[in-house]
Scaffold this active site. Structure first.
Site, mmCIF file in Angstrom:
data_model
loop_
_atom_site.group_PDB
_atom_site.id
_atom_site.type_symbol
_atom_site.label_atom_id
_atom_site.label_comp_id
_atom_site.label_asym_id
_atom_site.label_seq_id
_atom_site.Cartn_x
_atom_site.Cartn_y
_atom_site.Cartn_z
ATOM 1 N N PRO A 95 0.885 2.101 -10.192
ATOM 2 C CA PRO A 95 0.438 3.494 -10.059
ATOM 3 C C PRO A 95 0.627 3.986 -8.627
ATOM 4 O O PRO A 95 0.001 3.475 -7.699
ATOM 5 C CB PRO A 95 -1.027 3.448 -10.452
ATOM 6 C CG PRO A 95 -1.449 2.042 -10.159
ATOM 7 C CD PRO A 95 -0.243 1.178 -10.373
ATOM 8 N N ASN B 169 0.385 -5.408 -8.497
ATOM 9 C CA ASN B 169 1.281 -4.707 -7.583
ATOM 10 C C ASN B 169 0.697 -4.615 -6.174
ATOM 11 O O ASN B 169 1.424 -4.675 -5.178
ATOM 12 C CB ASN B 169 1.597 -3.308 -8.116
ATOM 13 C CG ASN B 169 2.600 -3.339 -9.248
ATOM 14 O OD1 ASN B 169 3.432 -4.230 -9.316
ATOM 15 N ND2 ASN B 169 2.526 -2.387 -10.149
ATOM 16 N N VAL C 269 7.203 4.127 -4.494
ATOM 17 C CA VAL C 269 7.623 4.631 -5.801
ATOM 18 C C VAL C 269 6.935 3.874 -6.934
ATOM 19 O O VAL C 269 6.644 4.432 -7.981
ATOM 20 C CB VAL C 269 9.158 4.523 -5.958
ATOM 21 C CG1 VAL C 269 9.621 4.997 -7.330
ATOM 22 C CG2 VAL C 269 9.862 5.309 -4.854
ATOM 23 N N HIS D 148 -0.297 11.079 -10.307
ATOM 24 C CA HIS D 148 0.905 10.883 -11.119
ATOM 25 C C HIS D 148 0.464 10.062 -12.326
ATOM 26 O O HIS D 148 0.561 8.842 -12.354
ATOM 27 C CB HIS D 148 1.974 10.137 -10.324
ATOM 28 C CG HIS D 148 3.168 9.730 -11.147
ATOM 29 N ND1 HIS D 148 3.940 10.639 -11.821
ATOM 30 C CD2 HIS D 148 3.698 8.505 -11.418
ATOM 31 C CE1 HIS D 148 4.918 9.995 -12.473
ATOM 32 N NE2 HIS D 148 4.774 8.693 -12.242
ATOM 33 N N ASP E 226 15.788 -7.913 -2.805
ATOM 34 C CA ASP E 226 15.199 -8.259 -4.090
ATOM 35 C C ASP E 226 14.972 -9.768 -4.132
ATOM 36 O O ASP E 226 15.747 -10.534 -3.547
ATOM 37 C CB ASP E 226 16.128 -7.834 -5.243
ATOM 38 C CG ASP E 226 15.419 -7.795 -6.587
ATOM 39 O OD1 ASP E 226 15.104 -6.680 -7.046
ATOM 40 O OD2 ASP E 226 15.169 -8.869 -7.160
ATOM 41 N N ASP F 81 -0.004 6.545 -6.609
ATOM 42 C CA ASP F 81 -0.997 7.066 -5.675
ATOM 43 C C ASP F 81 -1.835 5.949 -5.075
ATOM 44 O O ASP F 81 -2.071 5.904 -3.864
ATOM 45 C CB ASP F 81 -1.901 8.082 -6.385
ATOM 46 C CG ASP F 81 -1.118 9.211 -7.006
ATOM 47 O OD1 ASP F 81 -0.518 9.996 -6.248
ATOM 48 O OD2 ASP F 81 -1.063 9.297 -8.245
#
Length: 310
Positions: free
Chosen positions: A119, A93, A116, A173, A33, A121
């Site tokens: 979004p 992201n 994970v 998702h 992290d 996908d």
């Protein structure tokens, strides 16, 4: 016995680390992290329990510490906001992945990567493109959790164990996901047949209402307590166990798929998952109407992918 590295020591990453530390197939977990103190604190918190629990090894470190990982789980990312589409934080992201994926693959070139972060996908597709790995080795958590939520809601409605329910959610998702109602079974019976055995009459809008609840329940939890972490960690554990065990399980995870209309995206379908990664997707389970819905879901994904800077 395998080594698992988790990128992101927040609520989801740390909860997944704890569950996996109790999993027989896993011998070592590394938490990475940007907040190194948080990662170290999470690792120590888990290790302090070894005196009254089973032997485990959880440590915090940098990307070098992930060397030789069998599985890498990406939970890091810009968080969602209540009521906001999962697609909003997309580019931020994606930029994070462009920075971290090369470091991960340099130290663990043979690792399976589980994405994970949302979004999921699109970010799984991004990870696949950046990593240069085979699609079978880059897997999005996909609709595995949505499927679990559907089983929970049905079990609550019918007062029956979710273990007695077969159900699957496919597609994105997110908002365009599709429930495969034709394949839903309770004790081997269709919804309507099982309801009849319980002297229940299903409302005309039952399926539409239930599908909407599956999509919205995560935001309900967020409003109450913040991030959904326990259920996500359960889904991660399920997928990791499938990747590490000798079993070949069918799970609705996100992987590379080319639609009948020629679009190539990451999307969830029932898939055979094993130590080889995603061996095979099973679009044969869809009828014409469901395939049309899946194609619409894929079109949503593809539209955003074309707007990304990879």
């Amino acid at each position: 016995m395998s080594k698992v590295s988790i990128i992101g020591a927040g609520a989801v990453g740390s909860t997944a680390a704890y569950l996996l530390s109790e999993t027989p197939w896993v011998k070592e977990i590394v938490l990475v992290d940007v907040d190194q103190d948080r990662a170290q604190g999470q690792a120590l918190d888990m290790m302090h329990g070894v005196g009254v629990s089973q032997t485990k090894r959880v440590m915090a470190g940098d990307y070098e510490a992930t060397q030789g990982s069998d599985i890498i789980i990406i939970t890091i990312g810009v968080p969602e906001k209540v009521g906001e589409s999962r697609l909003i934080p997309l580019q931020k992201n994606a930029d994070i992945l462009k920075e971290i994926v090369p470091q991960m693959t340099a130290h663990s070139p043979n690792a399976k990567i589980v994405t994970v972060s949302n979004p999921v996908d699109i970010l799984a597709y991004t990870t696949y493109k950046i990593s240069g790995k085979a699609a079978s080795d880059v897997i999005g958590l996909g609709t595995l959790l949505d499927t679990s939520r559907l089983k929970y809601l049905l079990s609550d409605y019918f007062n029956i164990s979710p273990k007695s329910i077969e159900a699957t959610v496919v597609g994105e998702h997110g908002d365009s996901q599709v429930v495969l109602w034709r394949h839903v079974r309770i004790g081997g019976l269709t919804l309507e047949a099982f309801a009849a055995t319980q002297n229940m009459t299903l409302p005309e809008d039952f399926k539409e209402t239930m599908a909407k609840r599956v999509k919205e329940t995560a935001f309900d939890v967020w409003k109450m307590k913040g991030p959904n972490c326990y259920c996500v960690a359960n889904a991660i554990q399920c997928l990791v166990e499938a990747l590490l065990s000798p079993e070949r399980r069918v799970l609705p995870v996100s992987n590379l798929y080319t639609t009948s209309t020629g679009l190539t995206v990451y999307i969830s379908l029932p898939s055979i998952v094993s130590a080889q990664g995603v061996e095979q997707m099973l679009p044969e389970l869809l009828n014409a109407e469901e395939e049309a819905q899946l194609n619409a879901s894929c079109a949503v994904m593809h539209d955003y992918i074309t707007q990304m800077t990879l």
